[in-house]
Design an enzyme around this catalytic site. Structure first.
Site, short mmCIF file in Angstrom:
data_model
loop_
_atom_site.label_atom_id
_atom_site.label_comp_id
_atom_site.label_asym_id
_atom_site.label_seq_id
_atom_site.Cartn_x
_atom_site.Cartn_y
_atom_site.Cartn_z
N GLU A 127 49.92 -10.63 -12.72
CA GLU A 127 49.18 -11.11 -13.90
C GLU A 127 49.87 -12.22 -14.66
O GLU A 127 49.22 -13.07 -15.26
CB GLU A 127 48.94 -9.95 -14.87
CG GLU A 127 47.90 -8.97 -14.39
CD GLU A 127 48.34 -7.55 -14.54
OE1 GLU A 127 47.56 -6.75 -15.05
OE2 GLU A 127 49.45 -7.23 -14.12
N ASP A 183 47.29 0.66 -13.65
CA ASP A 183 46.41 1.49 -14.46
C ASP A 183 44.96 1.07 -14.21
O ASP A 183 44.69 0.22 -13.35
CB ASP A 183 46.77 1.38 -15.95
CG ASP A 183 46.74 -0.07 -16.46
OD1 ASP A 183 46.19 -0.95 -15.76
OD2 ASP A 183 47.27 -0.32 -17.55
N GLU A 230 42.85 -0.73 -15.96
CA GLU A 230 42.57 -2.15 -16.20
C GLU A 230 43.18 -3.01 -15.11
O GLU A 230 42.58 -3.99 -14.65
CB GLU A 230 43.11 -2.56 -17.57
CG GLU A 230 42.66 -3.95 -18.00
CD GLU A 230 42.97 -4.25 -19.45
OE1 GLU A 230 42.54 -5.30 -19.92
OE2 GLU A 230 43.64 -3.43 -20.10
N TYR A 281 56.98 1.08 -16.46
CA TYR A 281 55.67 0.72 -16.99
C TYR A 281 55.45 1.35 -18.36
O TYR A 281 55.76 2.52 -18.57
CB TYR A 281 54.57 1.15 -16.02
CG TYR A 281 53.23 0.57 -16.37
CD1 TYR A 281 53.07 -0.80 -16.52
CD2 TYR A 281 52.12 1.39 -16.55
CE1 TYR A 281 51.84 -1.34 -16.85
CE2 TYR A 281 50.89 0.86 -16.87
CZ TYR A 281 50.75 -0.51 -17.03
OH TYR A 281 49.54 -1.05 -17.36
N ARG A 295 52.64 1.73 -20.30
CA ARG A 295 51.38 2.37 -20.72
C ARG A 295 51.25 3.70 -19.97
O ARG A 295 50.78 3.73 -18.84
CB ARG A 295 50.19 1.46 -20.47
CG ARG A 295 50.24 0.19 -21.34
CD ARG A 295 49.13 -0.79 -21.02
NE ARG A 295 49.25 -1.98 -21.84
CZ ARG A 295 49.98 -3.05 -21.52
NH1 ARG A 295 50.63 -3.06 -20.37
NH2 ARG A 295 50.06 -4.09 -22.32
N HIS A 324 51.84 7.76 -14.33
CA HIS A 324 53.14 7.07 -14.30
C HIS A 324 54.21 7.94 -14.93
O HIS A 324 53.93 8.89 -15.65
CB HIS A 324 53.05 5.74 -15.06
CG HIS A 324 51.82 4.96 -14.76
ND1 HIS A 324 51.59 4.39 -13.54
CD2 HIS A 324 50.73 4.69 -15.52
CE1 HIS A 324 50.41 3.79 -13.55
NE2 HIS A 324 49.87 3.97 -14.74
#
Length: 738
Positions: A9, A84, A86, A299, A301, A345
């Site tokens: 990303e 995730d 998204e 990670y 989130r 996670h």
């Protein structure tokens, strides 16, 4: 074997990952989402199974063109967006835009950006997880169904420019409901009675009245206290019971998203948005000089406190070597999870516990260092032994009355050697309260009896930390949504933050009340939480995404049609002031903007006159006869400046106090020091620039400031920041020019 294209990303992530892959790989960044529902259209067809209309996001054309060209040069493509829902949706959109095989093994994911994790991920690609994609798509369409239907209704009935969100509206309701509780609260009087006692010739200690006869002490009024004081005259005070026991205090669990946001707010004063922004930087990778770009944390989130066996073993070895074997936990006890969690996670932890914060401080910004240190300390503490605390409880009898004193000492600090949660700061002080050696039957000397009046307090307003905690506990949103929720409700003008607390605006209250009356489900906490559970079921393959949308949209559409007919125009009351518009002489009204209140002409849009709403402090400017008032920079940061600007340009960041410095006679300000508020001199020319006193002490226990050059004094570290009485940098120029 040809080259493999890996798409992530962000450029920072691409740089970190590229370091761990050989010459057969090249990495590109998609810069987040490339495809979405159109902004100017509804973009969803409810009559055709809620079919979405996706289009490339405006401004992303060159990126898409560049990625398509890269795909042509590659023999294989791997999509490495975040692990995730998204991230899965981003990978799915990339798959369509780049015309990749829908069933091909093109998706990789990893929980940390380290060499082992990246190399293991590229060896184990998998197909797109369509259940995750459908869950994210259902969330996106749900928000579109609510937002693009309710917002036009609010434009017609309340005022133009308003918007309503499915989850954000519930967060605003929490804040407005809390405000109603506070306004309706009636304080009740109660008293406490504290005895100051000592063994003959011994040290004095305090004990509070605990029982009257067999009943718990209840002191509702001054009359009751006077009656008790009369009864206690001439009474002997003797030790009736001494209880000593050992208490184990367990270490905290490693961070999950919500607890990180809460602790970063309490300890570092970071908003949820800032916490996630800095944490994302740590996750994507920081250039560590010769070591190159490296991801520092896992990670960010997550809703799970789970830790991998490898990370736990590494932590235990580190703790044993650094602090001693007795500090390493023999067996890790995972904290019980609250409610339903995804557990996709691990907990948030450093990618390598051996990478200590101070060892890499030179490579980090100030905010990055603070947050990394917080994550590192919390994780290390979570793998350490419990603290052992010796507690002593003493009961003292005086006739019918029983007083109780409690004290405790830390026998073995365990995890507390590294870290204690900020909310436990008061408890730490209690754990170091030592009672004198007492035995049952000891006669005590009464030094004094101190009655004190109190009043019950209303529930506190939400802060960043407590709002995130409430969202998590009530099942509203998920780890990736907490920060956007808090940010959005402020941007829309439904709530405002003053002195770190959220207050609903008049507009927010009107909108919530309207939604309560006509759209109870949309604004209902339990309904919103149940929708989150249904989205979880979609991700787990237990429910179909179109069925979830259909069950919601039918009743919603009927309610919407009814509201269109029944709701009349709703007026938002405006606060009218005595100040006049300089252009048209109308009385100015108080408006709420992104950065708080301001004055505006009610003749908008014909008259666009506005000016800041100056909040007086009651403190005189130290350089002229003006008064210091609260102002804000263009970025919204509060500062205090002279009301006679531009004739006087004095400014200071910290809140001023009405008292003068007793060393130089200058301005004093409130300043936080290790979580406690102190009163300090604001003048950089003060001969003794230390603490004047602790805030709230009234000067009775003033702490003498250390003279210049004294090793015990407060050393200042500028690091480019404004000193007391100064405003530097870009924001300083803005501040000085307001």
């Amino acid at each position: 074997m040809g080259k493999t294209l890996v798409i992530v990303e962000s450029p920072a992530k691409a740089k970190s990952i590229g370091k761990f892959l050989g010459k057969k790989y090249f990495v590109k960044a998609s810069m987040g989402h490339l495809r979405d529902l159109p902004k100017s259209q509804f973009g969803v067809d409810p009559d055709r199974g809620f079919e979405p209309k996706y289009i490339p996001i405006r401004g992303k054309g060159e990126i898409i063109k560049d990625l398509r060209a890269a795909v042509k040069k590659a023999d294989h493509v791997l999509l490495a967006s975040d692990p995730d829902r998204e991230g899965e949706a981003i990978a799915w959109h990339l798959l369509h835009l780049l015309d990749l095989d829908p069933g091909g093994k093109c998706r990789i994911e990893f929980n940390e950006i380290t060499k082992n994790a990246i190399q293991a991920a590229v060896k184990n690609p998998r197909p797109i997880d369509y259940n995750r994609v459908f869950a994210q798509q259902a969330r996106r369409i749900l928000d579109r169904l609510v937002g693009y239907n309710l917002s036009p209704l609010l434009w017609k009935k309340v005022k133009k420019g308003l918007s309503a969100g499915r989850v954000q509206s519930v967060a605003v309701r929490l804040i407005t409901d809390r405000e109603e509780e506070i306004r309706a609260f009636v304080p009740e009087e109660y008293w406490t009675l504290t005895a100051r006692l000592a063994r003959p010739g011994g040290e004095t200690f305090e004990a509070r009245l605990y029982r009257i006869g067999e009943n718990k002490a209840d002191l509702p009024s001054e009359e009751k206290v006077k009656e008790i004081l009369g009864d206690l005259k001439g009474k002997d005070y003797r030790v009736a019971r001494v209880a000593r026991r050992e208490k184990l205090r367990q270490p905290p669990a490693p961070f999950i998203t919500s607890s990180l946001q809460q602790e970063a707010y309490r300890r570092l004063n970071f908003t949820a948005k800032k916490t996630m922004m800095v944490a994302q930087q740590l996750y994507e990778g920081i250039d560590l000089g010769k070591e190159g770009p490296s991801g520092l944390v896992t990670y960010i989130r997550t809703d799970s406190t789970r830790v991998s066996d490898t990370a736990r073993q590494e932590a235990v070895q580190f703790i044993a070597g650094r602090y001693g074997r007795e500090y390493a936990a023999g067996k890790f006890k995972q904290a019980a999870s609250k409610g339903r969690i995804q557990d996709a996670h691990e907990a948030i932890r450093p990618t390598s516990v051996a990478r200590e914060p101070d060892a890499i401080r030179d490579f980090l910004s100030g905010d990055q260092y603070k947050l990394y240190r917080l994550i590192w300390e919390r994780f290390v503490a979570s793998q350490m032994s419990p603290a052992v605390i010796d507690t002593t409880t003493v009961e003292i009898k005086a006739g019918l009355y029983t007083f109780r004193a409690a004290g405790s000492t830390v026998r073995f600090p365990g995890f507390m050697k590294v870290y204690t949660e900020s909310r436990d700061e008061g408890q730490e002080e209690e754990e170091n309260r030592v009672l004198p050696e007492l035995s049952e039957g000891d006669r005590l000397e009464k030094k004094s009896l101190v009655p004190k009046q109190h009043f019950t307090q209303p529930p506190p307003r939400y802060t960043d930390a407590t709002l995130v905690k409430a969202l998590e506990e009530k099942g509203i949103g998920r780890p990736s949504t907490y920060a956007p929720i808090v940010e959005t409700i402020q941007k829309r003008g439904y709530v405002v933050k003053e002195k770190k607390q959220f207050y609903p605006t008049e507009l927010g209250t009107v909108v919530v009340n309207l939604l309560k009356e006509y759209f109870r489900d949309i604004i209902d906490v339990e309904f919103t939480a149940s929708m989150e559970e249904k989205l979880d079921e979609v991700e787990e393959g237990e429910a179909g995404w179109t069925g979830v949308l259909r069950d919601f949209y039918g009743p919603f559409r009927e309610t919407l049609a009814k509201a269109e007919k029944e709701i009349g125009h709703v007026e938002v009351a405006q606060e009218v002031t005595d100040e006049l518009c300089e252009n048209c002489s109308r009385n100015l009204v108080v408006k709420m903007g992104r950065y708080g209140k301001f004055l505006a002409c009610p003749g908008f849009p014909q008259c666009r006159y506005t000016r800041p709403l100056l909040e007086p402090t009651g403190v005189n400017c130290p350089e002229c006869s003006g008064e210091l008032v609260l102002r804000r920079t263009k970025k919204g940061r509060p500062f205090y400046g002279c009301s006679r600007y531009p004739d006087c340009e004095f400014t200071v960041w910290d809140r001023p106090t009405p008292e003068k410095c007793r060393f130089c006679g200058g301005l004093t300000v409130y300043r936080k020091n290790r979580g406690k508020e102190e009163v300090r001199c604001a003048s950089p020319r003060c001969p003794a620039p230390g603490t004047v006193r602790a805030a709230g002490s009234g000067g009775k226990k003033a702490k003498e400031a250390a003279p210049p050059g004294d090793k015990g004094g407060n050393k200042r570290k500028s690091r480019g920041k404004a000193g007391p009485g100064e405003v530097k940098g870009v924001e300083g120029k803005i501040a000085a020019g307001r």
